[in-house]
Design an enzyme around this catalytic site. Structure first.
Site, PDB file in Angstrom:
ATOM      1  N   HIS A 195      33.268  11.118  18.123  1.00  0.00           N
ATOM      2  CA  HIS A 195      33.157  12.369  18.874  1.00  0.00           C
ATOM      3  C   HIS A 195      31.989  12.219  19.845  1.00  0.00           C
ATOM      4  O   HIS A 195      30.882  11.852  19.425  1.00  0.00           O
ATOM      5  CB  HIS A 195      32.814  13.537  17.940  1.00  0.00           C
ATOM      6  CG  HIS A 195      33.829  13.838  16.889  1.00  0.00           C
ATOM      7  ND1 HIS A 195      34.730  14.880  17.002  1.00  0.00           N
ATOM      8  CD2 HIS A 195      34.092  13.257  15.685  1.00  0.00           C
ATOM      9  CE1 HIS A 195      35.490  14.934  15.915  1.00  0.00           C
ATOM     10  NE2 HIS A 195      35.118  13.966  15.101  1.00  0.00           N
ATOM     11  N   CYS A 239      50.125   7.920  12.694  1.00  0.00           N
ATOM     12  CA  CYS A 239      49.186   9.054  12.603  1.00  0.00           C
ATOM     13  C   CYS A 239      49.142   9.778  13.955  1.00  0.00           C
ATOM     14  O   CYS A 239      49.653   9.274  14.966  1.00  0.00           O
ATOM     15  CB  CYS A 239      47.802   8.561  12.174  1.00  0.00           C
ATOM     16  SG  CYS A 239      46.838   7.796  13.489  1.00  0.00           S
ATOM     17  N   HIS A 297      45.084   0.736  14.818  1.00  0.00           N
ATOM     18  CA  HIS A 297      44.949   1.746  13.765  1.00  0.00           C
ATOM     19  C   HIS A 297      44.005   1.245  12.670  1.00  0.00           C
ATOM     20  O   HIS A 297      44.378   0.433  11.829  1.00  0.00           O
ATOM     21  CB  HIS A 297      46.303   2.118  13.158  1.00  0.00           C
ATOM     22  CG  HIS A 297      46.185   3.170  12.101  1.00  0.00           C
ATOM     23  ND1 HIS A 297      46.061   4.510  12.393  1.00  0.00           N
ATOM     24  CD2 HIS A 297      46.100   3.081  10.747  1.00  0.00           C
ATOM     25  CE1 HIS A 297      45.927   5.198  11.269  1.00  0.00           C
ATOM     26  NE2 HIS A 297      45.935   4.347  10.263  1.00  0.00           N
ATOM     27  N   HIS A 353      37.473   7.377  14.899  1.00  0.00           N
ATOM     28  CA  HIS A 353      37.193   8.019  16.183  1.00  0.00           C
ATOM     29  C   HIS A 353      35.728   8.391  16.270  1.00  0.00           C
ATOM     30  O   HIS A 353      35.073   8.656  15.262  1.00  0.00           O
ATOM     31  CB  HIS A 353      38.075   9.252  16.403  1.00  0.00           C
ATOM     32  CG  HIS A 353      38.048  10.260  15.290  1.00  0.00           C
ATOM     33  ND1 HIS A 353      38.770  10.097  14.127  1.00  0.00           N
ATOM     34  CD2 HIS A 353      37.398  11.435  15.159  1.00  0.00           C
ATOM     35  CE1 HIS A 353      38.562  11.137  13.337  1.00  0.00           C
ATOM     36  NE2 HIS A 353      37.716  11.960  13.930  1.00  0.00           N
ATOM     37  N   ASP A 367      38.983  16.643  22.943  1.00  0.00           N
ATOM     38  CA  ASP A 367      39.305  17.206  21.627  1.00  0.00           C
ATOM     39  C   ASP A 367      40.040  18.540  21.805  1.00  0.00           C
ATOM     40  O   ASP A 367      39.665  19.365  22.646  1.00  0.00           O
ATOM     41  CB  ASP A 367      38.020  17.410  20.819  1.00  0.00           C
ATOM     42  CG  ASP A 367      38.290  17.640  19.350  1.00  0.00           C
ATOM     43  OD1 ASP A 367      37.942  16.764  18.535  1.00  0.00           O
ATOM     44  OD2 ASP A 367      38.846  18.706  19.003  1.00  0.00           O
ATOM     45  N   CYS A 409      47.690   7.695  16.767  1.00  0.00           N
ATOM     46  CA  CYS A 409      48.594   6.626  17.215  1.00  0.00           C
ATOM     47  C   CYS A 409      49.689   7.222  18.105  1.00  0.00           C
ATOM     48  O   CYS A 409      50.112   6.595  19.084  1.00  0.00           O
ATOM     49  CB  CYS A 409      49.188   5.881  16.021  1.00  0.00           C
ATOM     50  SG  CYS A 409      48.045   4.692  15.277  1.00  0.00           S
TER      51      CYS A 409
END
Ligand code: DGP
Length: 115
Positions: free
Chosen positions: A102, A4, A46, A100, A30, A7
């Site tokens: 943020h 991905c 992952h 993830h 970001d 990764c």
């Protein structure tokens, strides 16, 4: 199966603006910031999303939160405050299927959800 996006960022195959890295996690800026400061914190393992977490993954989560504290201090927004969001699944709007968090900072965040 192909790695991905996140990764690939971990492996250095896609460049990123790193904020913090150790053997377990990576934090980077970001690409499409939603606030003046927008950092993503990811486990190097992952894991697709919160609902895929297993008991054995708990050390990643603890580590991520403890390091978010340090990142907030390092980046200078611990005092003023910040918001942490983790989208999980279709209705949340999760786009990248690698767990993830943020970290959003640098302005008053306003209401929790956009209407
Ligand atoms: P989410 O919607 O919760 O899955 O958020 C995914 C975030 O990942 C989104 O805010 C944009 C960011 N993003 C996607 N691709 C890249 C990339 O290649 N580099 C960086 N730095 N961020 C990315």
């Amino acid at each position: 199966m192909e790695d991905c996006i996140f990764c690939k960022i971990i492996k250095g195959e896609i460049p990123s603006q790193k904020v913090y890295e150790d053997d377990k996690i990576l934090a980077f800026r970001d690409i499409n910031p939603a606030a003046p400061i927008h950092i993503l914190v990811i486990p190097k393992k992952h894991i697709e999303k919160i609902t895929d977490l297993q008991e054995e993954d708990s050390s990643y989560i603890t580590h991520i939160f403890l390091k978010m504290k340090e990142i907030a201090k390092q980046e200078g927004f611990a005092e003023k405050g910040f918001r942490v969001i983790s989208n999980c699944g279709k209705e949340s709007g999760q786009e990248v299927m690698h767990l993830h968090f943020h970290m959003l900072a640098g302005k008053p965040m306003g209401p929790l959800l956009a209407k």
